[in-house]
Design an enzyme around this catalytic site. Structure first.
Site, short mmCIF file in Angstrom:
data_model
loop_
_atom_site.label_atom_id
_atom_site.label_comp_id
_atom_site.label_asym_id
_atom_site.label_seq_id
_atom_site.Cartn_x
_atom_site.Cartn_y
_atom_site.Cartn_z
N ASP A 60 -10.59 20.74 12.77
CA ASP A 60 -9.92 20.07 11.66
C ASP A 60 -10.45 20.60 10.34
O ASP A 60 -11.63 20.39 10.01
CB ASP A 60 -10.17 18.56 11.78
CG ASP A 60 -9.10 17.73 11.10
OD1 ASP A 60 -8.29 18.29 10.35
OD2 ASP A 60 -9.07 16.51 11.34
N ASP A 61 -9.62 21.31 9.59
CA ASP A 61 -10.00 21.80 8.25
C ASP A 61 -11.10 22.86 8.29
O ASP A 61 -12.01 22.85 7.46
CB ASP A 61 -10.47 20.65 7.37
CG ASP A 61 -9.36 19.68 7.00
OD1 ASP A 61 -8.26 19.78 7.57
OD2 ASP A 61 -9.60 18.81 6.14
N CYS A 95 -2.70 18.70 8.15
CA CYS A 95 -3.17 18.43 9.51
C CYS A 95 -2.06 18.07 10.49
O CYS A 95 -1.87 18.75 11.50
CB CYS A 95 -4.19 17.29 9.49
SG CYS A 95 -5.57 17.53 8.35
N ASP A 139 -6.42 23.67 12.24
CA ASP A 139 -5.09 23.24 11.82
C ASP A 139 -4.71 23.74 10.44
O ASP A 139 -3.54 24.01 10.16
CB ASP A 139 -4.95 21.72 11.91
CG ASP A 139 -6.02 20.95 11.14
OD1 ASP A 139 -6.86 21.58 10.47
OD2 ASP A 139 -6.01 19.70 11.21
N ASN A 140 -5.67 23.87 9.54
CA ASN A 140 -5.41 24.38 8.19
C ASN A 140 -6.74 24.79 7.57
O ASN A 140 -7.79 24.64 8.19
CB ASN A 140 -4.69 23.35 7.31
CG ASN A 140 -5.33 21.98 7.31
OD1 ASN A 140 -4.75 21.03 7.83
ND2 ASN A 140 -6.51 21.86 6.74
#
Length: 496
Positions: free
Chosen positions: A13-14, A53, A242-243
């Site tokens: 995540d991130d 996300c 995700d990003n």
């Protein structure tokens, strides 16, 4: 029994590329991710379609861009974005073909009815050792049931802790004695090119690094559990994020810092230690999984949104040279939080990047966790009366106030600072990339393909000749020259 064709999908995540050792980070060691890269293919040109996300996860699970699958922004709370009912998702299709499906940790997509994982253990914990224990239980259950499995692990790390400033979920001991906490000093961090070298940025990176260190160890524990279960030789493993990192100028933007991401793929039977420079998109993930499972021709049923836009990466997984046709990607971002409306579409080739900022007259919005961050507070206060506040090499003003089109030569300008859209020598390239992007928008029924401030997809339903409707061939409504008598009309069939 036929050999298993298992799938293990690990989603950080991130997490940016800049914070992983195999992608060049010198300040933070990520030995487990580096080992995974060495055992398979490390993709250097992998791109998320969107930089948020929930939306990014839906592109992975559907093979469709967010403007196709309905997940325009974050799910949950008062945001409310949901995958359309006529979209087939990964857990649906893998349930249908007899797989044992499961997800652990962060889910962050909806509605639940469209994502019917058989094992569904939503958990907001950052105890990555505990998550590895749950994964091992799942592996053993799959063996006992004599089924191939598709397991997704959605890690919370290294996302910020919401409602805190500069927090990344770090506590003494990192939740579990098996996890070895590591502390960093501000002078030891490596400043990403999209941020300023100021104390507030260094302070947050110290905590960000600790979170990534915990993530890396947890991934190693999952892969060790897979080995103990005797399933590693039958399991495709994909790790991605995700990003981009949870900082302004990255997350929620379609600049490369937000969408060019880590992508480590290990496929049994394929070569190891490959650095792969073919351009791949997150919409390729689901077709790749179906190819691995032996169901390349399995398309969504009649009435579903589709067909899927992606394609299987397996044919080029261990390619050491660029293969024909793997030379461009598209992307689509519309919302983050429901209040963060800024529709942008992009096309990226190996050298050039084109952005179409549909509602460019709006200020570019801030996700709340980025706005509240210590790093952004430091950057917004970095200006003086004679020098502007900066975010990395970009003026803060130009980050917020963007033009309708942006064109960058990534080879010469990897930070996407010097917009070439208005330069005469680049007009042919601008028009070519604009046309390619609009063709893609028309093919994917993108509501944000606009002319004269209106959606082409909606007004094309009119019979132009019978109704006498003339749409000016311009992006925005011209309030100073609103008439249509002497303007060039937009083509009747833009999809052609």
């Amino acid at each position: 029994m036929a050999p298993s064709k298992n799938i293990l999908l690990l989603i950080a995540d991130d997490l940016g590329r800049e914070q992983i050792g195999c992608y060049g980070c010198k300040a933070l060691q990520t030995p487990e991710l580096d080992k995974l890269a060495a055992s398979g293919s490390q993709f250097d040109m992998a791109f998320a379609s969107t930089a948020s996300c929930s939306g990014s996860r839906t592109t992975i699970y559907t093979g469709l861009h967010t403007h196709q699958n309905g997940s325009y922004g974050l799910v949950g709370s008062r945001n409310g974005f949901q995958t359309f009912e006529n979209v087939e998702t990964a857990p649906e299709v893998f349930n249908k073909i007899g797989y044992k499906t499961g997800i652990l940790g962060k889910i962050h997509v909806g509605p639940d009815s469209k994502y019917p994982w058989q094992t569904r253990k939503s958990d907001g914990s950052r105890d990555t050792a505990m998550i590895a224990d749950k994964a091992e239980e799942f592996f053993e259950e799959a063996k006992a049931e004599n089924k191939s499995f598709f397991l997704t692990i959605g890690y919370i790390d290294p996302h910020r802790v919401l409602a805190t400033r500069g927090g990344f979920g770090n506590v003494d001991g990192n939740y579990d004695p098996r996890l070895k906490d590591r502390f960093f000093e501000p002078e030891d961090v490596q400043i990403p090119q999209f941020l300023q070298d100021i104390p507030e940025v260094r302070q947050e990176l110290v905590e960000y690094y600790r979170s990534i260190n915990r993530l890396d160890q947890g991934i190693g524990m999952v892969l060790q559990a897979l080995e103990r279960a005797g399933l590693a030789d039958d399991t495709l493993v994909l790790f991605l994020s995700d990003n981009g990192p949870p900082f302004v100028n990255s997350k929620t933007t379609l600049y490369d810092a937000g969408v060019r991401l880590p992508f480590l793929l290990r496929v049994p039977g394929k070569a190891s230690g490959v650095v792969n420079t073919n351009m791949v998109s997150y919409i390729d993930v689901l077709p790749t999984f179906l190819d691995w499972a032996g169901h390349t021709d399995l398309q969504p049923p009649d009435g579903s949104e589709g067909p899927r836009r992606g394609r299987s990466i397996l044919p080029v997984t261990d390619a050491t040279a660029v293969q024909t046709g793997w030379d461009h990607v598209f992307g689509s971002h519309t919302f983050h939080e429901v209040t963060n409306f800024y529709p942008t579409r992009y096309m990226r080739t190996r050298r050039y990047k084109y952005h179409r900022n549909v509602c460019w007259k709006l200020d570019f919005p801030f996700a709340m966790d980025l706005y509240a961050s210590l790093s952004f507070e430091g950057m917004r206060n970095s200006g003086t009366k004679s020098t502007p506040a900066m975010i990395g090499k970009r003026a803060l003003k130009s980050y917020i106030c963007r033009p309708p089109e942006e064109l960058y030569d990534i080879d010469q300008d990897p930070d996407e600072i010097h917009n070439l859209a208005a330069e005469p020598e680049h007009q042919e390239r601008l028009l070519s990339m604009r046309a390619a992007l609009e063709k893609w928008q028309a093919e994917t029924k993108d509501l944000w393909l606009w002319r004269d401030g209106m959606s082409v997809h909606i007004f094309k339903e009119y019979d132009y000749e019978r109704e006498g409707l003339k749409i000016p061939d311009r992006f925005d409504f011209d309030v100073d020259n609103p008439g249509t008598k002497d303007v060039v009309g937009y083509p009747q069939h833009p999809q052609q």
